[in-house]
Each structure stands twice: as structure tokens, then as C-alpha cells.
Design a protein around this motif. Structure first.
Motif, PDB file in Angstrom:
ATOM      1  N   GLY A 208      46.607  41.108  62.570  1.00  0.00           N
ATOM      2  CA  GLY A 208      47.914  41.754  62.566  1.00  0.00           C
ATOM      3  C   GLY A 208      48.250  42.452  61.268  1.00  0.00           C
ATOM      4  N   ALA A 209      47.393  42.306  60.273  1.00  0.00           N
ATOM      5  CA  ALA A 209      47.685  42.867  58.960  1.00  0.00           C
ATOM      6  C   ALA A 209      47.318  44.340  58.871  1.00  0.00           C
ATOM      7  N   ARG A 210      48.103  45.074  58.128  1.00  0.00           N
ATOM      8  CA  ARG A 210      47.784  46.468  57.826  1.00  0.00           C
ATOM      9  C   ARG A 210      47.194  46.606  56.428  1.00  0.00           C
ATOM     10  N   ARG A 211      47.559  45.644  55.549  1.00  0.00           N
ATOM     11  CA  ARG A 211      47.092  45.722  54.163  1.00  0.00           C
ATOM     12  C   ARG A 211      46.685  44.330  53.679  1.00  0.00           C
ATOM     13  N   PRO A 212      45.604  43.771  54.237  1.00  0.00           N
ATOM     14  CA  PRO A 212      45.164  42.434  53.826  1.00  0.00           C
ATOM     15  C   PRO A 212      44.403  42.492  52.504  1.00  0.00           C
ATOM     16  N   LEU A 213      44.389  41.379  51.804  1.00  0.00           N
ATOM     17  CA  LEU A 213      43.716  41.308  50.503  1.00  0.00           C
ATOM     18  C   LEU A 213      43.299  39.872  50.242  1.00  0.00           C
ATOM     19  N   VAL A 214      42.103  39.714  49.671  1.00  0.00           N
ATOM     20  CA  VAL A 214      41.634  38.401  49.232  1.00  0.00           C
ATOM     21  C   VAL A 214      41.845  38.291  47.731  1.00  0.00           C
ATOM     22  N   LEU A 215      42.434  37.179  47.283  1.00  0.00           N
ATOM     23  CA  LEU A 215      42.530  36.852  45.858  1.00  0.00           C
ATOM     24  C   LEU A 215      41.596  35.680  45.602  1.00  0.00           C
ATOM     25  N   ALA A 216      40.497  35.932  44.895  1.00  0.00           N
ATOM     26  CA  ALA A 216      39.479  34.903  44.644  1.00  0.00           C
ATOM     27  C   ALA A 216      39.668  34.316  43.255  1.00  0.00           C
ATOM     28  N   GLY A 217      39.748  32.997  43.182  1.00  0.00           N
ATOM     29  CA  GLY A 217      39.935  32.315  41.908  1.00  0.00           C
ATOM     30  C   GLY A 217      38.685  31.594  41.444  1.00  0.00           C
ATOM     31  N   GLY A 218      38.821  30.898  40.336  1.00  0.00           N
ATOM     32  CA  GLY A 218      37.691  30.156  39.780  1.00  0.00           C
ATOM     33  C   GLY A 218      37.186  29.059  40.681  1.00  0.00           C
ATOM     34  N   GLY A 219      38.028  28.611  41.623  1.00  0.00           N
ATOM     35  CA  GLY A 219      37.606  27.569  42.555  1.00  0.00           C
ATOM     36  C   GLY A 219      36.461  28.002  43.438  1.00  0.00           C
ATOM     37  N   VAL A 220      36.270  29.319  43.606  1.00  0.00           N
ATOM     38  CA  VAL A 220      35.144  29.810  44.419  1.00  0.00           C
ATOM     39  C   VAL A 220      33.832  29.383  43.776  1.00  0.00           C
ATOM     40  N   ARG A 221      33.711  29.575  42.463  1.00  0.00           N
ATOM     41  CA  ARG A 221      32.473  29.166  41.789  1.00  0.00           C
ATOM     42  C   ARG A 221      32.355  27.652  41.699  1.00  0.00           C
ATOM     43  N   LEU A 222      33.456  26.978  41.454  1.00  0.00           N
ATOM     44  CA  LEU A 222      33.414  25.518  41.375  1.00  0.00           C
ATOM     45  C   LEU A 222      32.911  24.920  42.683  1.00  0.00           C
ATOM     46  N   ALA A 223      33.214  25.584  43.795  1.00  0.00           N
ATOM     47  CA  ALA A 223      32.755  25.116  45.103  1.00  0.00           C
ATOM     48  C   ALA A 223      31.380  25.671  45.465  1.00  0.00           C
ATOM     49  N   LYS A 224      30.788  26.427  44.516  1.00  0.00           N
ATOM     50  CA  LYS A 224      29.479  27.064  44.756  1.00  0.00           C
ATOM     51  C   LYS A 224      29.537  27.939  46.018  1.00  0.00           C
ATOM     52  N   ALA A 225      30.607  28.705  46.083  1.00  0.00           N
ATOM     53  CA  ALA A 225      30.873  29.496  47.284  1.00  0.00           C
ATOM     54  C   ALA A 225      30.742  30.995  47.046  1.00  0.00           C
ATOM     55  N   GLU A 226      30.049  31.396  45.983  1.00  0.00           N
ATOM     56  CA  GLU A 226      29.939  32.829  45.686  1.00  0.00           C
ATOM     57  C   GLU A 226      29.242  33.577  46.819  1.00  0.00           C
ATOM     58  N   GLN A 227      28.120  33.050  47.291  1.00  0.00           N
ATOM     59  CA  GLN A 227      27.403  33.722  48.374  1.00  0.00           C
ATOM     60  C   GLN A 227      28.200  33.694  49.671  1.00  0.00           C
ATOM     61  N   ALA A 228      28.880  32.585  49.908  1.00  0.00           N
ATOM     62  CA  ALA A 228      29.716  32.487  51.111  1.00  0.00           C
ATOM     63  C   ALA A 228      30.811  33.550  51.085  1.00  0.00           C
ATOM     64  N   LEU A 229      31.409  33.764  49.922  1.00  0.00           N
ATOM     65  CA  LEU A 229      32.447  34.786  49.810  1.00  0.00           C
ATOM     66  C   LEU A 229      31.851  36.174  50.041  1.00  0.00           C
ATOM     67  N   ARG A 230      30.656  36.424  49.502  1.00  0.00           N
ATOM     68  CA  ARG A 230      30.000  37.713  49.709  1.00  0.00           C
ATOM     69  C   ARG A 230      29.786  37.980  51.202  1.00  0.00           C
ATOM     70  N   HIS A 231      29.349  36.944  51.921  1.00  0.00           N
ATOM     71  CA  HIS A 231      29.112  37.091  53.362  1.00  0.00           C
ATOM     72  C   HIS A 231      30.419  37.372  54.108  1.00  0.00           C
ATOM     73  N   LEU A 232      31.505  36.696  53.677  1.00  0.00           N
ATOM     74  CA  LEU A 232      32.803  36.927  54.319  1.00  0.00           C
ATOM     75  C   LEU A 232      33.263  38.361  54.104  1.00  0.00           C
ATOM     76  N   ILE A 233      33.136  38.848  52.889  1.00  0.00           N
ATOM     77  CA  ILE A 233      33.573  40.212  52.586  1.00  0.00           C
ATOM     78  C   ILE A 233      32.730  41.225  53.351  1.00  0.00           C
ATOM     79  N   ASP A 234      31.422  40.980  53.431  1.00  0.00           N
ATOM     80  CA  ASP A 234      30.545  41.892  54.171  1.00  0.00           C
ATOM     81  C   ASP A 234      30.878  41.877  55.668  1.00  0.00           C
ATOM     82  N   ALA A 235      31.250  40.698  56.182  1.00  0.00           N
ATOM     83  CA  ALA A 235      31.517  40.572  57.612  1.00  0.00           C
ATOM     84  C   ALA A 235      32.857  41.175  58.005  1.00  0.00           C
TER      85      ALA A 235
END
Length: 568
Positions: A208-235
Motif C-alpha cells: 500500500g505504500a507509495r514511498r517506502p524506505l528501509v532504515l538499516a542500523g548497526g543491529g543488522v551487522r550484529l545479527a550477521k544479517a548483511e547478506q540477508a538484507l542484500r537479498h531483501l533489497i534485491d528481491a
């Protein structure tokens, strides 16, 4: 027959068994035994700093790069108290570090509120209780396995942070039988499954969004989720901005948002109608003093720490989850993609990048700090590690930094400890043999842990130290100019100065380069590629400038998107 061993040897064997191959510290009477056990065992390298604060911050930097628990060791009394800044830094930035302090003889530890009995005798556990996940003095040798296992586990698990084990001198010498020791069994932590209803909530909001945005914080790296985030953005094709601590988690973002953030990133947050916050604490430097002016978006906040949820944005939709688990589940739920790729929104974002990317360049006639650092970041290796200090230099580097490849950017974000960059760079260098390591500091931050140049020079550590030298405390000078009638106490030429860095470099055995023009950038890049330590003295204007969001209120007024039907 059970085999006995000395308790200090057991501690050393425990750490080595956890993959710890180096510790940072400063020798002292109450830790001589435990350091001897570490080094004499042949499996742990002891790095002697020149101040215990630097040991703590080096362990912090090492942990960020290695992905392991960092370890710092200090003697009792003043040695232990000198760790406090680094302990708080690790705790506030959620960095797993185990601190080991020596203590006076167990029988000298006072049980009263009066002065303690021994020399350099101090109840460090009470001092650090509010800035650690766990701290304990071990007075019963049979408890050493339990306390070590507990402290190590808590440092690394859940939301990582600082823990401390305090060991009296005589306890270190005690004989124990490891087979007879009680171990620590973590309590069964509640699982954090990603609920289908939460995924449906996010997917419905995205569709339903017209202007969605992801705000990624340091918790992404702490969770070792860098690649997971890359896959989400690509998808999904979602645009992404980061916090200061998240600047190095994903390539191709729009920059970092916050008080000193990139204009285009702040405009994106301000005008988004849906903001998906992943592992960010939304502190004041991020959202500002008036939360309502931060964004017009419906905020969905995901974090492993329930205390962070609705702490700042009270009407946000919250999801208590491990970041990597959540991102992976959302990516799977998205499948082949969403029903739209928001072309109009992307056109706006790219327009802001083109229009405002130059706004951070604040100097026309003098060396421009952001433009100069942009050149260095772009010319650095794909695996370069930058360690920023605190002050104008930190924000200039953050505004210039666009991560590429495996580059890293280390920051003291929560505590904002001046003097962080030099010891953090040492920790990064010890943790990574091959990466290019670059400390970026100011002349103020440099002098907070100046003594560590001796370690760099003595050991010929391949670290390049870039000093953004304006011969003053630039950020304080800006504050005094804005709000205190240009009364520059502590930030004028009479009360503050920077020593001759050329003489200083040679005194510590470092190469030296003086930079007065951006034309010298190629020479600096060449120096970065050379092996060996170097002090790079970058002269910037005494009244150097640093733009913040409040300087650009007219930009936000002119670029506000008025939407009568925001996403919900």
C-alpha cells in the motif's frame, strides 16, 4: 585420576578454547599471573597498550572486525577504572567484550562502606554494574568455570555487550580440578519466531505504500544479517538509508540519515510514507529533539531488544525479533517480488541525490574535508577498515563514506568517546592481518589517546592515521558560535592547541605527510598503499564548517511531499 591446574592457567585455556588468540591490556601487579598464563601457554598474544582505556577500545575494535568476543585485561584500582570508558562504549554500541580485572587479595576486600584495606583496592564491580550486562568478583575458586562461561555467553548472545570478571591475586594462584567445576547453563531464552501476522502486516504496508524506505542500523551487522538484507533489497527494490552505525552494512544505499546525515537520506526519511526500521535504536542524534519532524511515515520497527521498541516513536508498529531471522522470513514471504517497484519514488530519490549530494561540500576556497575524504574512501581498498573518532572528523567521514565491497567503518556512536579511532584501529589491525586500516581523527581526538602512536611505531603496525587538523575543537567551536555568542572557552587559540605533528611522528617512528591542498590526495592514496605506519596531517580551516539538518530547514520546507492519504 582428575587432573588439577592453576586457576589462571584455566582462564587462559578457556579463552584459547573460545578462539581468542589475542588480548589487549596493560601490565600490573594484580594481573601479572594471569597474563603470564595467557602468554606462556603459547596460544594467546598479549598486546601491551600504553593506557588501559586504549586497551578497552582496542578490544572493542577487534571484536567488530573479528566477529569474536574482544578481551581486555587491566590491573586493580586505577587500571580497572581506566577501562570504564571502553566498557561503557562496548555496552552502548552492543559490542561483545569481556573485561578481566585483577583485584587485591580476597581477604583484603572490605565488606563495609569504609575505605578498602589493600593497595590499589577498589570494588570495580559496583563501579561498572550499570554499564555491563554482567560483572562479578570471583572469590571462590570453584566458581571460576561458571562465572567465565556466564560472562562469555552474555557478552556474545542476545543483544551483545560488555561483561567483567574481577579476579583477586590469590584466587589466580589457587589450584582447581576442572572436572569438578560447575558449568553455566544458560536459561532457556524465549524463542523469537517471526509470526505470520507480522509478515502479513509488513507485506500489506509495503503493497500500500507509495514511498517506502528501509532504515538499516548497526543491529543488522550484529545479527550477521548483511547478506540477508542484500537479498531483501534485491528481491523488493526497496530504497535503503542507514544510521551512522549501519553505514557499512549494505552497498548502494542513499547515505546515512540523522542530525549530520546526508541531505538526500534525510529527505527520504522525512518524505517516506512507510519506514521499515531494522536494528536501529532511533536515538536523538537520529530523530532529533522533535520526533514529529523526523518523518511523516508509518514506522514499522524491528529489533531484538524489546526495550528499544516504542521508546522513541510511540505510535510505531513494533516487531520483537532477531533481525536476520525477520529479514530472511520477509524475503521468503515476498517471493518473486511486490506488485510495484515505485518508479516515481525512485525518481524523486535520485533527483535529491543529484541535487543535494554536493551540499556537504562546505568550502570553496580552502581544502574541503568531505570532498577530500570522499576521494580517499573511493580510492581505498575494497576491504579497507576506517576507524573514525568523534567530532567534526567523524561526521565529515560519515558524509563522505559510501561503502564498497567489504569496507568497514568503525564508530563510537552511543557513547561518542573522543580518542576512539586510534586504539580501535589497533584492534582492527591485530584482528585482520591483510586489510588496509585507516584511523581518521581530529587534533582533539588524537590527543586523547596520543600515547598509542608509540605502540604503532614500536611494532611498525601498518596503520595510517589521518588527522583532520584545524588546531581547535571544531565541533565545540561551532556550538559556541551558534549558541554562546562566539565565546570560545576551551576552543580558542589561547586555551587549545595541537602539537607539531611532524616532530611527533618522527618521535614515535612514523612516516609523515603534510596536506594543505586537495591536490595532494593522490600522494595520500599512494601512502595508504605503502606498508608501514604513517601520520597524515591534513590542515583544514580553523573555523571549519559542518552542516547539520537544522541548517537545511529551508530545503525540507521546499521538498516536503504533501500527501493527504499517508500509508497506514
Amino acid at each position: 585420576m582428575p587432573i588439577s591446574m592453576v586457576l589462571s592457567d584455566y582462564v587462559a585455556e578457556f579463552l584459547a578454547g573460545k578462539g581468542i588468540d589475542h588480548v589487549f591490556g596493560y601490565q600490573g601487579g594484580a594481573v601479572t599471573k594471569i597474563i603470564d598464563s595467557m602468554v606462556n601457554g603459547g596460544r594467546i598474544r598479549f598486546v601491551q597498550n600504553y593506557h588501559e582505556q586504549a586497551s578497552a577500545l582496542a578490544a572493542d575494535g577487534s571484536a567488530r572486525i573479528s566477529g569474536k568476543v574482544g578481551v581486555a585485561v587491566a590491573t586493580s584500582g586505577p587500571g580497572a577504572t581506566n577501562l570504564v570508558t571502553g566498557i561503557a562504549n562496548a555496552q552502548l554500541d552492543s559490542i561483545p567484550v569481556l573485561f578481566i580485572t585483577g583485584q587485591d587479595y580476597a581477604h583484603n576486600i572490605s565488606k563495609t562502606l569504609g575505605r578498602l584495606n589493600g593497595f590499589q583496592d577498589l570494588d570495580i564491580v559496583s563501579v561498572v554494574k550499570s554499564i555491563t550486562k554482567y560483572a562479578v568478583t570471583v572469590t571462590d575458586p570453584s566458581r571460576i568455570r561458571y562465572e567465565l562461561e556466564k560472562a562469555f555467553y552474555l557478552a556474545a548472545n542476545g543483544r551483545p555487550g560488555a561483561t567483567l570478571i574481577d579476579l583477586p591475586i590469590d584466587i589466580q594462584f589457587k589450584t582447581i580440578v576442572p572436572e569438578e567445576l560447575e558449568g553455566y547453563v544458560p536459561s532457556q531464552e524465549p524463542s523469537l519466531p517471526v509470526h505470520t501476522k507480522d509478515l502479513e502486516t509488513v507485506l500489506t504496508a509495503l503493497r500500500g505504500a507509495r514511498r517506502p524506505l528501509v532504515l538499516a542500523g548497526g543491529g543488522v551487522r550484529l545479527a550477521k544479517a548483511e547478506q540477508a538484507l542484500r537479498h531483501l533489497i534485491d528481491a523488493t527494490g526497496l530504497p535503503v538509508v542507514t544510521t551512522l552505525n549501519g553505514l557499512d552494512v549494505i552497498e548502494g544505499g542513499l547515505g546515512f540519515a540523522g542530525l549530520y546525515g546526508n541531505t538526500e537520506a534525510n529527505l527520504a526519511v522525512y518524505n517516506a510514507d512507510l519506514l521499515l526500521v531494522l536494528g536501529a535504536r532511533l536515538g536523538q542524534r537520529q530523530v532529533g529533539k522533535v520526533v514529529e519532524k523526523y518523518t511523516h511515515a508509518h514506522v514499522i520497527h524491528v529489533d531484538i531488544d524489546p526495550e528499544e521498541l516504542r521508546r522513541v516513536i510511540t505510535d510505531s508498529t513494533v516487531i520483537h525479533a532477531d533481525i536476520r531471522t525477520f529479514i530472511e522470513a520477509l524475503t521468503e514471504a515476498v517471493g518473486t517480488g511486490l506488485s510495484q517497484d515505485w518508479p516515481t519514488w525512485w525518481e524523486m530519490l535520485r533527483g535529491w541525490q543529484r541535487e543535494f549530494g554536493k551540499n556537504v561540500h562546505v568550502s570553496v576556497t580552502e581544502l574541503d574535508p568531505v570532498r577530500f575524504l570522499t576521494t580517499l574512501v573511493e580510492g581505498a581498498d575494497d576491504d579497507a577498515i576506517f576507524a573514525a573518532d568523534v567530532g567534526q572528523n567523524q561526521m565529515w567521514l560519515a558524509q563522505a563514506f559510501k561503502v564498497r565491497g567489504q569496507q568497514r567503518l568503525l564508530n563510537s556512536s552511543g557513547l561518542g568517546a573522543m580518542g576512539y579511532s586510534l586504539p580501535a584501529a589497533i584492534g582492527a589491525r591485530i584482528a585482520s592481518d591483510s586489510a588496509q586500516v585507516i584511523a581518521v581523527t581530529g587534533d582533539g581526538g588524537l590527543q586523547m589517546n596520543l600515547q598509542e602512536l608509540n605502540l604503532i611505531g614500536h611494532k611498525a603496525l601498518n596503520i595510517k592515521c589521518i588527522v583532520m587538523n584545524n588546531n581547535t575543537l571544531g565541533m565545540m567551536r561551532e556550538v559556541q558560535k551558534r549558541y554562546y555568542g562566539e565565546r570560545y572557552y576551551g576552543a580558542d587559540e589561547e586555551s587549545f592547541s595541537c602539537p607539531d605533528l611532524e616532530r611527533l611522528a618522527y618521535a614515535f617512528g612514523l612516516d609523515y605527510i603534510k596536506v594543505t591542498s586537495e591536490d595532494s590526495a593522490p600522494d595520500v592514496l599512494a601512502a595508504l598503499r605503502k606498508t608501514g605506519p604513517c601520520l597524515i596531517d591534513v590542515r583544514v580551516d580553523f573555523d571549519s564548517l559542518l552542516l547539520n539538518r537544522y541548517d537545511e530547514l529551508h530545503v525540507f520546507e521546499a521538498n516536503t511531499i504533501h500527501d493527504p492519504n499517508p500509508a497506514s
